[in-house]
Design a protein around this motif. Structure first.
Motif, short mmCIF file in Angstrom:
data_model
loop_
_atom_site.label_atom_id
_atom_site.label_comp_id
_atom_site.label_asym_id
_atom_site.label_seq_id
_atom_site.Cartn_x
_atom_site.Cartn_y
_atom_site.Cartn_z
N GLY A 355 7.05 13.61 -3.54
CA GLY A 355 6.21 13.74 -2.15
C GLY A 355 4.76 14.11 -2.40
O GLY A 355 4.05 13.50 -3.12
N HIS A 356 4.18 15.16 -1.78
CA HIS A 356 2.79 15.74 -2.32
C HIS A 356 1.49 14.79 -1.61
O HIS A 356 0.83 15.16 -0.97
CB HIS A 356 2.68 15.89 -3.68
N SER A 357 1.60 13.46 -2.04
CA SER A 357 0.44 12.73 -1.73
C SER A 357 0.82 11.96 -0.45
O SER A 357 1.50 11.11 -0.45
CB SER A 357 -0.09 11.78 -2.90
N PRO A 358 0.11 11.95 0.67
CA PRO A 358 0.42 11.46 1.92
C PRO A 358 0.52 9.87 1.63
O PRO A 358 -0.53 9.31 1.15
CB PRO A 358 -0.23 11.95 3.04
N ILE A 359 1.34 9.21 2.27
CA ILE A 359 1.48 7.96 2.07
C ILE A 359 0.09 7.17 2.75
O ILE A 359 -0.21 6.18 2.32
CB ILE A 359 2.76 7.16 2.68
N GLY A 364 -4.16 3.29 2.43
CA GLY A 364 -5.28 3.30 3.33
C GLY A 364 -4.97 3.19 4.90
O GLY A 364 -6.03 3.07 5.48
N ALA A 365 -3.81 3.39 5.16
CA ALA A 365 -3.47 3.45 6.80
C ALA A 365 -4.13 4.54 7.18
O ALA A 365 -4.29 4.47 8.68
CB ALA A 365 -1.90 3.67 6.78
N VAL A 366 -4.62 5.64 6.50
CA VAL A 366 -5.42 6.50 7.35
C VAL A 366 -6.89 6.09 7.76
O VAL A 366 -7.27 6.66 8.78
CB VAL A 366 -5.69 7.76 6.35
N HIS A 367 -7.35 4.86 7.51
CA HIS A 367 -8.47 4.25 7.90
C HIS A 367 -8.59 3.53 8.90
O HIS A 367 -9.49 2.55 8.94
CB HIS A 367 -9.14 3.93 6.48
N ALA A 389 6.76 7.09 -3.13
CA ALA A 389 6.27 7.93 -2.41
C ALA A 389 6.96 8.42 -1.11
O ALA A 389 7.31 7.66 -0.34
CB ALA A 389 4.72 7.80 -2.03
N MET A 390 7.44 9.76 -0.79
CA MET A 390 7.94 9.98 0.29
C MET A 390 7.24 11.27 1.27
O MET A 390 7.99 11.51 2.25
CB MET A 390 9.25 11.14 -0.42
#
Length: 407
Positions: A355-359, A364-367, A389-390
Motif C-alpha cells: 500500500g502506502h504510495s497512492p496509485i 500520473g492520474a493525479v495530474h 500497488a494497492m
C-alpha cells in the motif's frame, strides 16, 4: 516522500482530502481490472485496461536522497515547529491496562497473549487466546484478499467489502474460510479511523469462528498514531529540527476524535500488528521501501525487531522507525525491479503487494487536466510485474481497493 506524509512545518487548515502537489519520475506499469460480468477467475484480474508513463515534478529537490535507498530516503528542510493549541501529551497518564487514561501509550503488558496475529479484542488482561482453526485434512485454504489503505473511510470500506461478498448487509463476516490481509493505515485524514479499527477487529473474531481469518499489517500511520498517543508533544530528534509525534500526526491528517476514542484494547491490538507477511507467494508490505532490510533478514526477525522497539525503546527510536517506514517509491523506475528482487530474495515470495504510495502518484492520474478525480480501475502492477500497488488514493477522491490475489 509525497506531500501527504509530512513532518513539522506550516499547518494545514483542515485534515481532510486536499489538492496534492505534483510528483515526478513515475514508473511504468499496468492496471488489471476484473471482468464486470464474470467476476474473479482462478487467476484474478483478466483485462488489461491501462498502460503508460506518468510525469511532472517530484519534490526530491526539496527532499535530498540519502541512505541505502538512494533516491527514496528523504530529509525535510523545515525548521523547528511550534504550534499553539496542541493537546497535552498522553504519555503521563496511567496505562489504560491498569485503570489509567484510555489514551495512554502502549507499554509492556505481560498478561497479553504472546502473538502478533489479529484476534478478538482483549476485554481484560489475561483473557484466553483462541488460535485460528487450520484447514482440515485435504481442505485447501480459502481465497485470499488484500485491502489497501483505508485512512478512516469507514463507509467506503464497508461498501467495498460488501461488494466483494466478504460482509453482509449488516456488516458481519459472510465469507466463510476466506482470508483477508489489510495492508495498514487505518486512521488519519478520513472521518472514522477508530470505527475502521473496530470493524477490522470484529471481522478478525467473526472470520476466525468461520474458519477463515482477517489480519493486518502495521503501516506508518499506525506508528504515527501510537506515537502521538504515547509521546504527545515530547520533542524528538528529527532532521527537520525539533519535532514531536503529535505535531507530525496532526500535519498528516490526524483526527482528534480518533485520539479521544482510542482505548486500551485498540493500543494493545495495534501494537502487535506484524510489519510484513508472506501468503501464497505474495510478500505483503505496507510501504514500498527496502527499509525492512534494516530490521532483519527474515520475516520473524523484522516483526520481532519492530515489536521489541515498540515495547522497550524511547521516543527517538520510535521516530526513526516511523521515518524509515514512511519512505516510498523504491520500486519505481529502472532500479525498481532490483529493489523488489532484493526483498523477495531475502524474505521469500514471487511478488510484492504493498500500500502506502497512492496509485494516482504512481501512474500520473493525479495530474488530470480536467480537474476530475483520478480514475482507478484496480490495483497497479509494475516493476516488471513484480510489484502490486494497492493504495487506490481514497483520500484524494480515488478508490478504496479490496482485491483477490493472485492478480
Amino acid at each position: 516522500m509525497t506531500p501527504e506524509d509530512r513532518f513539522p512545518g506550516p499547518e494545514h487548515p483542515d485534515s481532510g482530502p486536499r489538492h496534492q502537489p505534483d510528483l515526478d519520475v513515475l514508473p511504468y506499469g499496468t492496471y488489471y481490472e476484473p471482468d464486470p460480468n464474470g467476476g474473479y477467475s482462478a487467476t484474478g484480474y483478466e483485462a488489461e485496461t491501462y498502460s503508460g508513463y506518468g510525469g511532472a515534478r517530484y519534490l526530491e529537490q526539496h527532499w535530498p536522497a540519502t541512505g541505502p535507498e538512494q533516491g527514496h530516503a528523504v530529509r525535510s528542510q523545515n525548521g523547528p515547529h511550534e504550534q499553539a493549541g496542541y493537546e497535552p501529551t498522553l504519555r503521563d497518564h496511567a496505562s489504560p491496562a491498569h485503570g489509567g487514561h484510555p489514551g495512554a501509550g502502549p507499554g509492556p503488558q505481560s498478561d497479553d497473549p504472546p502473538t502478533i496475529e489479529l484476534g478478538p479484542p482483549l476485554a481484560e488482561p489475561g483473557q484466553p487466546y483462541h488460535p485460528y482453526p487450520a484447514p482440515g485434512p485435504g481442505e485447501p485454504p480459502g481465497p485470499l484478499y488484500v485491502v489497501g489503505d483505508v485512512h478512516g473511510y469507514l463507509d467506503e470500506l464497508r461498501a467495498e467489502l460488501r461488494h466483494q461478498g466478504l460482509i453482509d448487509a449488516d456488516g458481519h463476516w459472510s465469507a466463510g474460510r476466506s482470508r483477508i490481509w489489510f495492508l495498514g493505515d487505518f486512521t488519519d485524514r478520513g472521518p472514522d479511523g477508530i470505527g475502521v479499527i473496530d470493524l477490522v477487529m470484529q471481522l478478525a473474531a467473526e472470520s476466525a469462528a468461520a474458519g477463515g481469518y482477517c489480519r493486518a499489517l502495521m503501516g506508518n500511520h499506525e506508528l504515527l498514531f501510537l506515537g502521538a498517543a504515547r509521546y504527545g508533544d515530547e520533542p524528538v530528534q528529527s532532521t527537520a529540527g525539533t519535532a514531536s509525534f503529535l505535531a507530525a500526526w496532526r500535519l498528516n491528517g490526524g483526527q482528534q476524535s480518533d485520539l479521544e476514542r482510542l482505548e486500551a484494547h485498540h493500543i494493545s491490538w495495534l501494537s502487535r500488528l506484524p510489519a510484513m507477511a508472506l501468503e501464497d507467494g505474495h510478500l505483503l508490505l505496507h510501504s514500498d521501501t527496502t527499509a525492512y532490510l534494516e530490521y532483519g533478514e527474515s520475516i520473524p526477525e523484522v516483526n520481532d525487531a519492530v515489536h521489541d522497539l515498540l515495547a522497550d525503546e524511547g521516543v527517538d527510536e520510535w521516530w526513526d522507525c516511523f521515518r524509515r517506514f514512511t519512505k516510498r517509491f523504491a520500486f519505481r523506475g529502472d532500479s525498481g525491479p532490483t529493489a523488489v528482487r532484493e526483498l523477495l530474495d531475502t524474505y521469500g515470495g514471487t511478488r510484492v503487494v504493498h500500500g502506502h504510495s497512492p496509485i494516482p502518484y504512481l501512474t500520473g492520474a493525479v495530474h488530470a487536466d480536467d480537474g476530475m478525480p483520478p480514475q482507478i480501475p484496480g490495483p497497479y502492477v509494475y516493476a516488471e510485474d513484480l510489484a502490486v500497488a494497492m493504495d487506490g488514493g481514497v483520500t484524494m477522491d480515488g478508490r478504496l481497493l479490496v482485491s483477490r490475489l493472485p492478480i
